[in-house]
Design an enzyme around this catalytic site. Structure first.
Site, PDB file in Angstrom:
ATOM      1  N   SER A 175       0.795  -1.225   0.000  1.00 58.91           N
ATOM      2  CA  SER A 175       0.000   0.000   0.000  1.00 58.91           C
ATOM      3  C   SER A 175       0.828   1.276   0.000  1.00 58.91           C
ATOM      4  CB  SER A 175      -0.966   0.002   1.186  1.00 58.91           C
ATOM      5  OG  SER A 175      -0.311  -0.345   2.381  1.00 58.91           O
ATOM      6  N   HIS A 203      -5.258  -3.374  -2.958  1.00 62.43           N
ATOM      7  CA  HIS A 203      -4.935  -2.402  -4.016  1.00 62.43           C
ATOM      8  C   HIS A 203      -4.828  -3.019  -5.403  1.00 62.43           C
ATOM      9  CE1 HIS A 203      -4.170   0.749  -1.049  1.00 62.43           C
ATOM     10  NE2 HIS A 203      -3.644  -0.212  -0.312  1.00 62.43           N
ATOM     11  N   LYS A 235     -11.832   0.753  -2.130  1.00 60.57           N
ATOM     12  CA  LYS A 235     -10.801   1.344  -2.975  1.00 60.57           C
ATOM     13  C   LYS A 235     -11.280   1.345  -4.426  1.00 60.57           C
ATOM     14  CE  LYS A 235      -7.562   0.847   0.648  1.00 60.57           C
ATOM     15  NZ  LYS A 235      -6.883  -0.086   1.532  1.00 60.57           N
TER      16      LYS A 235
HETATM   17  C1  LIG Z   1      -6.855  -0.158   2.988  1.00 63.68           C
HETATM   18  C2  LIG Z   1      -6.268  -1.485   3.299  1.00 63.68           C
HETATM   19  C3  LIG Z   1      -6.910  -2.348   4.172  1.00 63.68           C
HETATM   20  C4  LIG Z   1      -8.105  -1.929   4.972  1.00 63.68           C
HETATM   21  O1  LIG Z   1      -9.266  -1.946   4.210  1.00 63.68           O
HETATM   22  P1  LIG Z   1     -10.512  -1.075   4.707  1.00 63.68           P
HETATM   23  O2  LIG Z   1     -11.664  -1.633   3.971  1.00 63.68           O
HETATM   24  O3  LIG Z   1     -10.189   0.331   4.349  1.00 63.68           O
HETATM   25  O4  LIG Z   1     -10.608  -1.262   6.190  1.00 63.68           O
HETATM   26  C5  LIG Z   1      -6.394  -3.623   4.339  1.00 63.68           C
HETATM   27  N1  LIG Z   1      -5.280  -4.003   3.692  1.00 63.68           N
HETATM   28  C6  LIG Z   1      -4.604  -3.177   2.875  1.00 63.68           C
HETATM   29  C7  LIG Z   1      -3.361  -3.657   2.193  1.00 63.68           C
HETATM   30  C8  LIG Z   1      -5.068  -1.885   2.672  1.00 63.68           C
HETATM   31  O5  LIG Z   1      -4.396  -1.045   1.893  1.00 63.68           O
END
Ligand SMILES: *Cc1c(COP(=O)(O)O)cnc(C)c1O
Length: 386
Positions: A175, A203, A235
């Protein structure tokens, strides 16, 4: 009593203090933050679906059918047919036997790791894994061994000297660095050493692989190779929630054991239907993905030519490495003077001395938007030398 106020003061002095901006209106490249119109390069809305009319209409149409609240947890009376439909769609889309819908990615990671590993077991975790994976490891009470980022050879050595039940957990796309995990090699060593592989594709889902099926699909990895696939829906999918996909047995096991699934209220079912609409857009989103890919290529080419230090990333996450916290903040502020929103990422989100600007690109950006960013980066180059 602990002096919380002076701890906050110390954070301010070291450039680690964090503040929130108040956004008004929808999430889109040009947004209003603290009353200022800014062109944003920091959201994770990679396909521009967070404000897509088809998804909004799907939500609006769903509401009279499903009502609003989730009202209860899934195991009491909250498991709505809308949630079930989304799970079936997600399983089919990712080529898995079944899928389970969680309220957030954070909760999915916490729930999966703590359900599948416990006292006496060992979890192997990439050093750059997301905070929710780190917290899931802690919650599991298993022994945790962190391996060097992407280093499959040292992971294999660790696996060889460990007995008992083993879980290997990795981000699909990291991330803060934007690189893709060596999933094929990870799947291979997991198979050799009898470890269960968990991939968090927060992602990669929607962005990579055929039809946006994600990083595992890009490498052609099936349910046998990656038994637990996690994706988030806030996302690229532009809505909210997360899913875990894999065999029917593992999903059933999670329903019994994943505390963050069991002890929380089900998401509003209408949101699940809006996510189904979003899945349609993802599935037919090759044009969006190819536009996004062009933006990424162009950004990398031009920003490196300007002398900025990029990471080896081919994903929409394109960090500009700065180093010092204060300098990263200064560049972020200077860009804001130019009407751009690019956030500085500092420790503990990244390692000490590795502060950066995390530029993220979206299919919702136009080439003109990208030109504005590149022009501002050119104007702010002097900050790199100061
Ligand atoms: C954003 C993210 C999460 C968390 O997901 P949410 O739905 O925002 O709680 C988990 N793992 C990774 C790698 C992330 O980037």
């Amino acid at each position: 009593m602990r002096d919380f106020a002076s701890e906050l003061e110390q954070r301010k002095q070291t450039g680690l203090y964090r503040t929130r901006r108040q956004v008004s209106g929808p999430q889109q490249p040009v947004l209003t933050a603290d009353g200022k119109r800014l062109l944003s390069f920091c959201s994770n809305d990679y396909l521009g679906l967070a404000n897509h009319p088809a998804n909004i209409e799907a939500l609006r149409n769903a509401l009279p059918e499903t009502g609003l609240g989730g009202a209860a947890s899934h195991l009491i009376c909250g498991h709505h047919e809308a949630h079930h439909l989304l799970e079936e769609r997600l399983a089919a889309f990712t080529g898995r036997s079944s899928a389970l819908f969680f309220s957030t990615g954070y909760m999915a990671n916490m729930g999966v790791i703590s359900a599948l590993a416990g006292r006496g077991d060992t979890v192997f975790s990439d050093r750059l894994n997301h905070a929710s994976i780190i917290d899931g490891c802690i919650l599991s009470r298993a022994k945790v061994r962190r391996y060097a980022h992407g280093d499959v050879t040292s992971l294999a050595a660790m696996l060889a000297e460990t007995s008992g039940h083993k879980l290997v957990v990795t981000d699909g796309v990291f991330s803060m660095d934007g690189d893709v995990a060596p999933l094929r090699e990870l799947a291979e060593v997991c198979r050799q050493h009898g470890a269960l592989l968990v991939v968090d594709d927060a992602h990669g889902f929607g962005v990579l692989g055929p039809h946006g099926q994600g990083s595992a699909a890009e490498y052609g990895l099936s349910e046998d190779d990656v038994p637990i696939l996690i994706g988030t829906l806030g996302k690229a999918a532009g809505t909210s929630g997360a899913f875990v996909a894999g065999s029917a047995v593992l999903m059933d096991y999670l329903v019994q054991k994943a505390r963050t699934y069991i002890y929380t209220t089900a998401m509003p079912p209408a949101l699940a239907l809006a996510t189904c609409a979003s899945l349609d857009l993802i599935e037919h989103g090759d044009e969006r993905r190819s536009h996004l890919h062009n933006l990424i290529e162009r950004f990398r080419h031009k920003a490196s030519a300007l002398g900025y230090d990029l990471m080896p990333s081919r994903t929409p996450i394109q960090p500009i490495m700065i180093g010092s916290n204060t300098r990263a903040l200064a560049l972020s502020h200077a860009l804001e003077e130019h009407g751009l929103l690019v956030t500085a990422i500092r420790p503990p989100t990244v390692a000490e001395g590795e502060a950066r600007l995390r530029v993220t690109l979206s299919a919702a950006h136009s080439h003109d938007d990208l030109d504005s960013l590149l022009q501002a980066l050119s104007d702010c180059r002097y900050l790199l030398r100061s």
